[in-house]
Design an enzyme around this catalytic site. Structure first.
Site, PDB file in Angstrom:
ATOM      1  N   ASP A  31       0.816  -1.217   0.000  1.00  0.00           N
ATOM      2  CA  ASP A  31       0.000   0.000   0.000  1.00  0.00           C
ATOM      3  C   ASP A  31       0.848   1.265   0.000  1.00  0.00           C
ATOM      4  OD1 ASP A  31       0.921  -0.440   2.575  1.00  0.00           O
ATOM      5  OD2 ASP A  31      -1.037  -0.923   3.398  1.00  0.00           O
ATOM      6  N   ASN A  84      -7.697  -3.666  13.998  1.00  0.00           N
ATOM      7  CA  ASN A  84      -9.085  -3.916  13.578  1.00  0.00           C
ATOM      8  C   ASN A  84      -9.178  -5.057  12.549  1.00  0.00           C
ATOM      9  OD1 ASN A  84      -8.082  -2.811  11.242  1.00  0.00           O
ATOM     10  ND2 ASN A  84      -9.504  -1.090  11.140  1.00  0.00           N
ATOM     11  N   GLU A 116      -9.705  -2.378   4.886  1.00  0.00           N
ATOM     12  CA  GLU A 116     -10.363  -2.117   6.156  1.00  0.00           C
ATOM     13  C   GLU A 116     -11.621  -2.977   6.314  1.00  0.00           C
ATOM     14  OE1 GLU A 116      -8.765  -0.577   8.274  1.00  0.00           O
ATOM     15  OE2 GLU A 116      -8.382   1.532   7.868  1.00  0.00           O
ATOM     16  N   HIS A 147      -7.345  -5.351   9.727  1.00  0.00           N
ATOM     17  CA  HIS A 147      -7.043  -5.044   8.323  1.00  0.00           C
ATOM     18  C   HIS A 147      -5.711  -5.663   7.904  1.00  0.00           C
ATOM     19  CE1 HIS A 147      -4.926  -0.935   9.358  1.00  0.00           C
ATOM     20  NE2 HIS A 147      -3.992  -1.824   9.059  1.00  0.00           N
TER      21      HIS A 147
END
Ligand code: GLP
Length: 274
Positions: A67, A137, A144, A139
């Protein structure tokens, strides 16, 4: 799935680096998928040590990062390009033109950039080994919660929790991006082998969900359960919430016996893994 639980962060870094080292020795023109974040930094340091002891060359290695933020340029110290140069690329003999990040500059169309990134991965022969971290979380990359599990490289809006988690990395006068280009879940699942590194108790809940929870976009890392050759390398703290910890330890011990019996672990357990 292979789940390896090790005593501490250093051991996690060592095993991650060892797996990369084995691949690069076996396939000097391998395609590596790389990750940013604080977790892989110790592993990159070990890779640099391998390189400095002249046991391995990265001269023909090709890399694709997961990313990159949108809205900051490569010379910005917060960009993932800057991070990769600083933590790894500048210290080894890799060719800069062989290192790729999904950069979407000002005025560029993220859709076109995403499609071109996917195509360059295909043109390079596909990713042999993808390294991943995990967000608290769940990801992976910047996929996400709520993302498509069939997604490809595209632009994603970061969740508030990810922005909060990463906020400490930005100074008071630095602008923290809320958008990023990220490989998709399907891109990651296409890799021939995937290793997820996780350390620290703040990752325990996400790790438990990823390995033992139901597959759901609510925790994107659960998609890795569908990957044929995924290894989770965890320290004790990150593994602390796993229910089947004793089974994973026992299975890992069995795998080590196979190594003693038949030699190369990967050839025994995963015949055509590379
Ligand atoms: C970022 C990256 C992820 C990384 C995650 C965890 O959001 N996009 O690829 O896995 O953070 O980072 P850390 O290792 O710092 O906990």
């Amino acid at each position: 799935m292979e789940v390896v639980i090790l005593e501490n962060e250093d051991a996690v870094a060592e095993l991650g680096a060892q797996r990369i080292f084995e691949l690069v020795k076996k396939k000097p023109n391998a395609v590596l998928g790389l990750a940013t974040g604080s977790t892989p930094i110790a592993m990159y340091k070990k890779i640099i040590s391998f390189y400095e002891s002249k046991v391995v060359s990265f001269g023909d290695i090709v890399t694709f990062n997961l990313d990159e933020y949108i809205g900051i340029t490569a010379d910005n110290s917060q960009s993932y390009r800057y991070f990769m140069n600083r933590e790894l690329f500048d210290a080894i003999d890799i060719e800069q033109q062989n290192t790729h990040l999904p950069v979407c500059g000002a005025g560029e169309n993220p859709r076109e950039i995403g499609a071109a990134y996917e195509q360059s991965i295909v043109d390079a022969g596909g990713i042999d080994l993808q390294i991943l971290g995990i967000g608290s979380n769940g990801h992976i990359g910047f996929n996400e919660p709520g993302c498509s599990l069939s997604s490809r490289t595209r632009v994603k809006t970061l969740t508030q929790s990810t922005v909060r988690d990463n906020n400490h990395l930005f100074g008071p006068n630095e602008c923290q991006p809320h958008l990023a280009m990220t490989m998709g879940i399907a891109t990651i699942l296409d890799s021939r082998r995937t290793i997820l590194l996780a350390t620290g108790s703040q990752k325990a809940a996400a790790v438990r969900h990823a390995i033992e929870g139901s597959i759901s976009s609510g925790c994107p890392a659960t998609a890795l359960q569908m990957h044929e050759r995924v290894t989770f390398i965890l320290d004790e703290a990150a593994a602390s919430s796993l229910e089947n910890k004793s089974y994973y330890r026992w299975a890992h011990h069995q795998n080590r016996s196979l190594v003693e019996q038949f030699g190369n672990f990967h050839e025994v357990v995963e015949p055509d893994s590379y």
